[in-house]
Write a protein that holds these residues in place. Sequence first.
Motif, mmCIF file in Angstrom:
data_model
loop_
_atom_site.group_PDB
_atom_site.id
_atom_site.type_symbol
_atom_site.label_atom_id
_atom_site.label_comp_id
_atom_site.label_asym_id
_atom_site.label_seq_id
_atom_site.Cartn_x
_atom_site.Cartn_y
_atom_site.Cartn_z
ATOM 1 N N LEU A 161 0.832 -1.191 0.000
ATOM 2 C CA LEU A 161 0.000 0.000 0.000
ATOM 3 C C LEU A 161 0.872 1.248 0.000
ATOM 4 C CD1 LEU A 161 -2.707 1.457 0.299
ATOM 5 C CD2 LEU A 161 -2.563 1.084 2.759
ATOM 6 N N ALA A 162 1.902 1.262 0.850
ATOM 7 C CA ALA A 162 2.787 2.416 0.925
ATOM 8 C C ALA A 162 3.506 2.648 -0.406
ATOM 9 C CB ALA A 162 3.804 2.226 2.049
ATOM 10 N N LEU A 163 3.930 1.559 -1.042
ATOM 11 C CA LEU A 163 4.591 1.697 -2.344
ATOM 12 C C LEU A 163 3.646 2.270 -3.393
ATOM 13 C CD1 LEU A 163 6.715 -1.563 -2.518
ATOM 14 C CD2 LEU A 163 7.590 0.772 -2.718
ATOM 15 N N SER A 164 2.394 1.831 -3.367
ATOM 16 C CA SER A 164 1.433 2.349 -4.340
ATOM 17 C C SER A 164 1.191 3.832 -4.107
ATOM 18 C CB SER A 164 0.113 1.580 -4.258
ATOM 19 O OG SER A 164 -0.568 1.847 -3.045
ATOM 20 N N ILE A 165 1.182 4.250 -2.831
ATOM 21 C CA ILE A 165 1.031 5.673 -2.520
ATOM 22 C C ILE A 165 2.252 6.435 -3.020
ATOM 23 C CG2 ILE A 165 0.874 7.359 -0.662
ATOM 24 C CD1 ILE A 165 -0.516 5.235 1.005
ATOM 25 N N CYS A 166 3.427 5.873 -2.748
ATOM 26 C CA CYS A 166 4.680 6.552 -3.077
ATOM 27 C C CYS A 166 4.787 6.821 -4.578
ATOM 28 C CB CYS A 166 5.851 5.695 -2.615
ATOM 29 S SG CYS A 166 7.416 6.584 -2.499
ATOM 30 N N ALA B 73 -7.655 18.074 -1.679
ATOM 31 C CA ALA B 73 -6.266 17.914 -1.237
ATOM 32 C C ALA B 73 -6.273 17.217 0.112
ATOM 33 C CB ALA B 73 -5.586 19.268 -1.128
ATOM 34 N N LEU B 74 -5.614 16.077 0.181
ATOM 35 C CA LEU B 74 -5.558 15.285 1.407
ATOM 36 C C LEU B 74 -4.135 15.333 1.955
ATOM 37 C CD1 LEU B 74 -7.221 13.283 3.203
ATOM 38 C CD2 LEU B 74 -6.254 11.450 1.815
ATOM 39 N N PHE B 75 -3.967 15.967 3.108
ATOM 40 C CA PHE B 75 -2.658 16.095 3.745
ATOM 41 C C PHE B 75 -2.583 15.155 4.938
ATOM 42 C CE2 PHE B 75 -3.046 20.035 1.445
ATOM 43 C CZ PHE B 75 -1.748 20.369 1.073
ATOM 44 N N THR B 76 -1.554 14.299 4.950
ATOM 45 C CA THR B 76 -1.403 13.348 6.041
ATOM 46 C C THR B 76 0.077 12.972 6.185
ATOM 47 O OG1 THR B 76 -2.244 11.254 6.951
ATOM 48 C CG2 THR B 76 -1.791 11.303 4.594
ATOM 49 N N PRO B 77 0.559 12.663 7.383
ATOM 50 C CA PRO B 77 1.977 12.322 7.562
ATOM 51 C C PRO B 77 2.266 10.873 7.203
ATOM 52 C CG PRO B 77 0.873 12.338 9.693
ATOM 53 C CD PRO B 77 -0.151 12.773 8.682
ATOM 54 N N LEU B 78 2.826 10.641 6.024
ATOM 55 C CA LEU B 78 3.100 9.288 5.550
ATOM 56 C C LEU B 78 4.576 8.890 5.732
ATOM 57 C CD1 LEU B 78 0.991 9.422 2.276
ATOM 58 C CD2 LEU B 78 0.465 8.100 4.326
ATOM 59 N N PHE B 79 5.459 9.853 5.897
ATOM 60 C CA PHE B 79 6.894 9.575 6.095
ATOM 61 C C PHE B 79 7.476 8.724 4.965
ATOM 62 C CE2 PHE B 79 5.157 10.344 10.316
ATOM 63 C CZ PHE B 79 6.090 11.186 10.892
ATOM 64 N N LEU B 80 7.023 8.954 3.744
ATOM 65 C CA LEU B 80 7.474 8.120 2.628
ATOM 66 C C LEU B 80 8.976 8.273 2.368
ATOM 67 C CD1 LEU B 80 4.507 8.568 0.135
ATOM 68 C CD2 LEU B 80 4.929 6.699 1.733
ATOM 69 N N ASP B 81 9.492 9.487 2.516
ATOM 70 C CA ASP B 81 10.925 9.685 2.275
ATOM 71 C C ASP B 81 11.769 8.998 3.336
ATOM 72 O OD1 ASP B 81 10.327 11.183 0.070
ATOM 73 O OD2 ASP B 81 10.437 13.109 1.109
ATOM 74 N N SER B 82 11.200 8.818 4.523
ATOM 75 C CA SER B 82 11.908 8.102 5.579
ATOM 76 C C SER B 82 11.842 6.599 5.371
ATOM 77 C CB SER B 82 11.308 8.448 6.948
ATOM 78 O OG SER B 82 11.414 9.823 7.215
ATOM 79 N N ALA B 83 10.714 6.136 4.818
ATOM 80 C CA ALA B 83 10.503 4.692 4.671
ATOM 81 C C ALA B 83 11.155 4.115 3.421
ATOM 82 C CB ALA B 83 9.010 4.394 4.652
ATOM 83 N N PHE B 84 11.326 4.941 2.360
ATOM 84 C CA PHE B 84 11.853 4.441 1.092
ATOM 85 C C PHE B 84 13.016 5.312 0.628
ATOM 86 C CE2 PHE B 84 7.394 3.259 1.325
ATOM 87 C CZ PHE B 84 7.431 1.911 0.977
ATOM 88 N N ASP B 85 13.999 4.664 0.008
ATOM 89 C CA ASP B 85 15.116 5.440 -0.538
ATOM 90 C C ASP B 85 14.763 5.925 -1.940
ATOM 91 O OD1 ASP B 85 15.473 3.313 -2.323
ATOM 92 O OD2 ASP B 85 17.099 2.414 -1.147
ATOM 93 N N GLY B 86 15.732 6.530 -2.624
ATOM 94 C CA GLY B 86 15.464 7.121 -3.927
ATOM 95 C C GLY B 86 15.019 6.139 -4.988
ATOM 96 N N SER B 87 15.362 4.862 -4.826
ATOM 97 C CA SER B 87 14.949 3.841 -5.795
ATOM 98 C C SER B 87 13.734 3.048 -5.308
ATOM 99 C CB SER B 87 16.114 2.890 -6.080
ATOM 100 O OG SER B 87 16.559 2.273 -4.874
ATOM 101 N N LEU B 88 13.011 3.627 -4.339
ATOM 102 C CA LEU B 88 11.786 3.029 -3.777
ATOM 103 C C LEU B 88 12.055 1.701 -3.072
ATOM 104 C CD1 LEU B 88 9.058 3.794 -6.496
ATOM 105 C CD2 LEU B 88 9.691 5.113 -4.474
ATOM 106 N N GLN B 89 13.264 1.548 -2.524
ATOM 107 C CA GLN B 89 13.567 0.372 -1.724
ATOM 108 C C GLN B 89 13.212 0.668 -0.264
ATOM 109 O OE1 GLN B 89 14.684 -2.653 -3.026
ATOM 110 N NE2 GLN B 89 14.120 -1.536 -4.900
ATOM 111 N N TYR B 90 12.494 -0.257 0.337
ATOM 112 C CA TYR B 90 12.043 -0.091 1.712
ATOM 113 C C TYR B 90 13.235 -0.175 2.675
ATOM 114 C CZ TYR B 90 9.123 -0.853 5.890
ATOM 115 O OH TYR B 90 8.516 -0.757 7.110
#
Length: 401
Positions: A14-19, A42-59
Motif C-alpha cells: 500500500l505504501a509503495l502504491s502511494i509513493c 487535497a488530502l494532507f497526512t503524515p506518511l513519512f514516505l521519504d523516511s521509509a523508502f530510498d530514492g529507488s523506492l527500496q524499503y
Amino acid sequence: MKKKRNYLVSLMALALSICSYAQTEPLPKTDSDTSEKRIGVALFTPLFLDSAFDGSLQYRYGKNFPRFINPGLEFYEGAQLAIDSLQKEGISLDVYLYDTRSTKKTVSSIVDNESFDRIDLIIGQANGPETRLLGNAAAKRNIPFINATYPNDAGISNNPNFILLNSTLSTHFSAMYKFIQKNYPVSPIVLFRKKGPQEGLLKGYFDNIANSSSVPLKIKYVTLENDFTAEDLKKHLQENTSANICIAGSLDIPFGLRLTQELASVYDQYPSVVFGMPTWWDVVNLAKPEYKNIEVFFSTPFYLPADHKLANSVQEAFKARFYSRPTDMVYRGYETLYHFAHLLIAHGKNFGSSLSDKNFNLFTDYDIQPVLNPKTMTLDYFENKKIYFVKKVEGVVTEAR
C-alpha cells in the motif's frame, strides 16, 4: 507469524502504491468513475514516505514496520474507503495526496504553487504549524479546510473556511461541567491537580464556565505533591457517600493513572467516580486489578458503539486485508472525506451554512458550531461541539448519556 508477515507485506504494498503517485496526480480512478462533475480534494497526512523508502523506492526497514508511519497510513486507508464508497454512488473526485513529512515538497511550497488552484476542499491530519499554513491557504482561495485530528485552533481567527473536528479542551471541559451538573448535582466534587502552568490553564476553563453558569458547581481544588498517596486523597473525600466526583485536572497521563489507582485502593470506604482527560482515551487500561470497581469517564468527539453496523463492516474488511484491527484513524479518514465531499457537492458555495446537514453522517454525530471572537463577536472558525462521554469499568466501555 504468518499473519504478522502478511500484514507487513500488505502495508508495504500500500505504501509503495502511494509513493508512486503521491503529490503528483489524483488518486487512481475506477472504471465506474463516469460523472462529469468533479471536485478537487487535497488530502494532507503524515506518511513519512521519504523516511521509509530510498530514492529507488527500496524499503528501508527490512521486515519491520515503524509505528510512527501507522496513523497517517491508516488515515489514508480510511480516505480510500471513502473514495470507493463515493465512486459506487457515482460521485467523482480528484483526490490529491500530500505527505506532510516529505523532504522534497513542504506544505508551504505546495499551497503556494499555482497548481493548488485546482483544489476545492482541503482535508488535513495536520499539526499546529501545518494547520496555520493550510488555514491561510483556505482563506486565500475561499475554500473549506477540514482539520480532522488536531484539537487546537492553532491561532487561527477570522477564517470562516476553517472547520475543526477534534474539539478543543475548552469544549471538552464545558461538556464535562454540564455532564456533572446533570448527573451529579449534589455530589461532593474535587478537582485534583499537580503543580504546573498547564494545570492552571485547565482550572481556568472551569472557573470561566462557573462564572457564566446560573447554578455553578461547588468544586474543591486540591494541588497534590508528586509523591501523593491515598492518605493524602482521603483528607478531601467524604466517607460512605454515594460517590465522590474526582476530576483529574491534568493532561499528564502518569499523574492520572496514579490518582485513579489510589482512589480505587480506598473505594470501599470512599466510593469515587473519576473524570479523566481526553488524552487518556487510547492509553489507559482499566482492566487491571488495581482499578477494580472504580468508574472512569472520558470525553471524546469520536465514539463508535460496539453494535455500529458500518463500523463493524469496516473492521472486518480491514482485518481481512491487513490481519489487524483498524484504529480510529481509519474511521476518521473515511468519514471526513465522505461527509465533507458530499456536503461540498450538495451545497457548493453554501458549504458554510450547510454544516448542520446530517444526511451524510457515517460514524459521528457532528455538531459543528461557529466560534465567535470574544472581543469583536465576529466569526473566527467552526468547531465540532459534539462530545460523547464513555465510561470504563474494569476494561468494559459503554456510552454514558
